[in-house]
Design a protein around this motif. Structure first.
Motif, PDB file in Angstrom:
ATOM      1  N   GLN A  32      88.241  40.125  52.167  1.00 11.06           N
ATOM      2  CA  GLN A  32      89.111  41.301  52.245  1.00 11.06           C
ATOM      3  C   GLN A  32      90.474  40.837  52.748  1.00 11.06           C
ATOM      4  O   GLN A  32      90.553  40.046  53.690  1.00 11.06           O
ATOM      5  N   ILE A  33      91.528  41.341  52.088  1.00 16.54           N
ATOM      6  CA  ILE A  33      92.897  40.982  52.460  1.00 16.54           C
ATOM      7  C   ILE A  33      93.691  42.265  52.651  1.00 16.54           C
ATOM      8  O   ILE A  33      93.651  43.164  51.804  1.00 16.54           O
ATOM      9  N   ARG A  34      94.445  42.308  53.764  1.00 20.46           N
ATOM     10  CA  ARG A  34      95.289  43.459  54.085  1.00 20.46           C
ATOM     11  C   ARG A  34      96.746  43.012  54.154  1.00 20.46           C
ATOM     12  O   ARG A  34      97.052  41.958  54.708  1.00 20.46           O
ATOM     13  N   LEU A 130      86.724  36.820  55.939  1.00 24.92           N
ATOM     14  CA  LEU A 130      85.647  36.241  55.137  1.00 24.92           C
ATOM     15  C   LEU A 130      84.351  36.702  55.786  1.00 24.92           C
ATOM     16  O   LEU A 130      84.084  36.355  56.943  1.00 24.92           O
ATOM     17  N   ASP A 131      83.607  37.549  55.078  1.00 23.91           N
ATOM     18  CA  ASP A 131      82.394  38.151  55.644  1.00 23.91           C
ATOM     19  C   ASP A 131      82.692  38.843  56.977  1.00 23.91           C
ATOM     20  O   ASP A 131      81.910  38.771  57.931  1.00 23.91           O
ATOM     21  N   GLY A 145      94.612  26.786  52.936  1.00 21.83           N
ATOM     22  CA  GLY A 145      93.214  26.826  53.337  1.00 21.83           C
ATOM     23  C   GLY A 145      92.917  27.913  54.357  1.00 21.83           C
ATOM     24  O   GLY A 145      93.803  28.367  55.077  1.00 21.83           O
ATOM     25  N   TRP A 146      91.654  28.309  54.378  1.00 23.20           N
ATOM     26  CA  TRP A 146      91.172  29.360  55.279  1.00 23.20           C
ATOM     27  C   TRP A 146      90.252  28.735  56.315  1.00 23.20           C
ATOM     28  O   TRP A 146      89.177  28.233  55.983  1.00 23.20           O
ATOM     29  N   ILE A 147      90.641  28.790  57.581  1.00 23.58           N
ATOM     30  CA  ILE A 147      89.830  28.245  58.660  1.00 23.58           C
ATOM     31  C   ILE A 147      88.999  29.377  59.258  1.00 23.58           C
ATOM     32  O   ILE A 147      89.526  30.413  59.653  1.00 23.58           O
ATOM     33  N   THR A 148      87.687  29.141  59.294  1.00 20.39           N
ATOM     34  CA  THR A 148      86.738  30.066  59.893  1.00 20.39           C
ATOM     35  C   THR A 148      85.845  29.263  60.826  1.00 20.39           C
ATOM     36  O   THR A 148      85.862  28.019  60.787  1.00 20.39           O
ATOM     37  N   PRO A 149      85.051  29.933  61.655  1.00 21.47           N
ATOM     38  CA  PRO A 149      84.215  29.186  62.599  1.00 21.47           C
ATOM     39  C   PRO A 149      83.187  28.261  61.939  1.00 21.47           C
ATOM     40  O   PRO A 149      82.644  27.388  62.612  1.00 21.47           O
TER      41      PRO A 149
END
Length: 164
Positions: A32-34, A130-131, A145-149
C-alpha cells in the motif's frame, strides 16, 4: 571492498545472499502506498527484484494505481540487466512527486515479468507499507529499495558504499 554482512536472524534475508545479475520473483505480499493523504495503490499483485547489496525493489501493476496517480515524467535511464527505464510523476491528493516512479516498457530478456509494472521510490511517498509494515527507503538518492525488518544489510547507498 565488500563489507561484512550483518547476520540474518529467523525470518530474515541478507541482501548479501541476493544474486547478481538480479533475480525476479512473484511474492504473496500486500503493498500500500499513500501520497497527499490518499491511497494511490493497494495491491497484492507484486513482483520483487533481488540484487546483491540492495534491499528488494517492488514492482506493481500499472493498472493497480489510482486513476491519474501516474503521469509520464521526463527523462530515461538504462539498467544493464533490465533495459531502458521510463519515469512517472506521481500524483496523490494535492502532491506531485516528479520522477518518483519508473517502469521498463520493453524489459530485457529474463525480465519480461516487469512489463506493465511500476516501481516507486519510497522516500518520495508519504508512506509505503509491505504487509502493513512501514518501509524505510534505501539510503542514497539513486536507489529505490524497500527496507523492512525482514532484510538485513549493510545496504548499497549507505556512506562508503560507492565501490561495492
Amino acid at each position: 571492498m565488500r563489507p561484512e554482512p550483518l547476520p540474518a536472524g529467523p525470518g530474515q534475508e541478507s541482501v548479501w545472499d541476493y544474486p547478481r545479475p538480479p533475480r525476479l520473483e512473484r511474492v504473496g505480499r500486500r503493498v500500500q502506498i499513500r501520497l497527499g493523504g490518499e491511497v494511490i495503490v493497494d495491491t497484492d499483485d507484486v513482483v520483487r527484484v533481488l540484487e546483491t547489496s540492495h534491499p528488494p525493489v517492488y514492482y506493481l501493476p500499472i493498472q493497480a494505481f489510482a486513476e491519474g496517480a501516474l503521469m509520464p515524467g521526463e527523462g530515461s535511464s538504462y539498467c544493464e540487466f533490465k533495459g531502458g527505464a521510463a519515469y512517472f510523476d506521481v500524483h496523490g491528493g494535492d502532491q506531485v512527486r516528479p520522477r518518483a516512479a519508473w517502469t521498463y516498457p520493453r524489459p530485457s530478456e529474463g525480465f519480461e515479468q516487469l512489463a506493465g509494472r511500476v516501481a516507486v521510490y519510497p522516500r518520495e511517498m508519504d508512506r509505503c507499507t509491505l504487509d502493513g509494515v512501514e518501509v524505510v527507503p534505501q539510503p542514497g538518492r539513486f536507489y529505490g529499495g524497500w527496507i523492512t525488518p525482514d532484510v538485513v544489510g549493510p545496504f548499497k547507498g549507505e556512506p562508503g558504499s560507492l565501490g561495492w
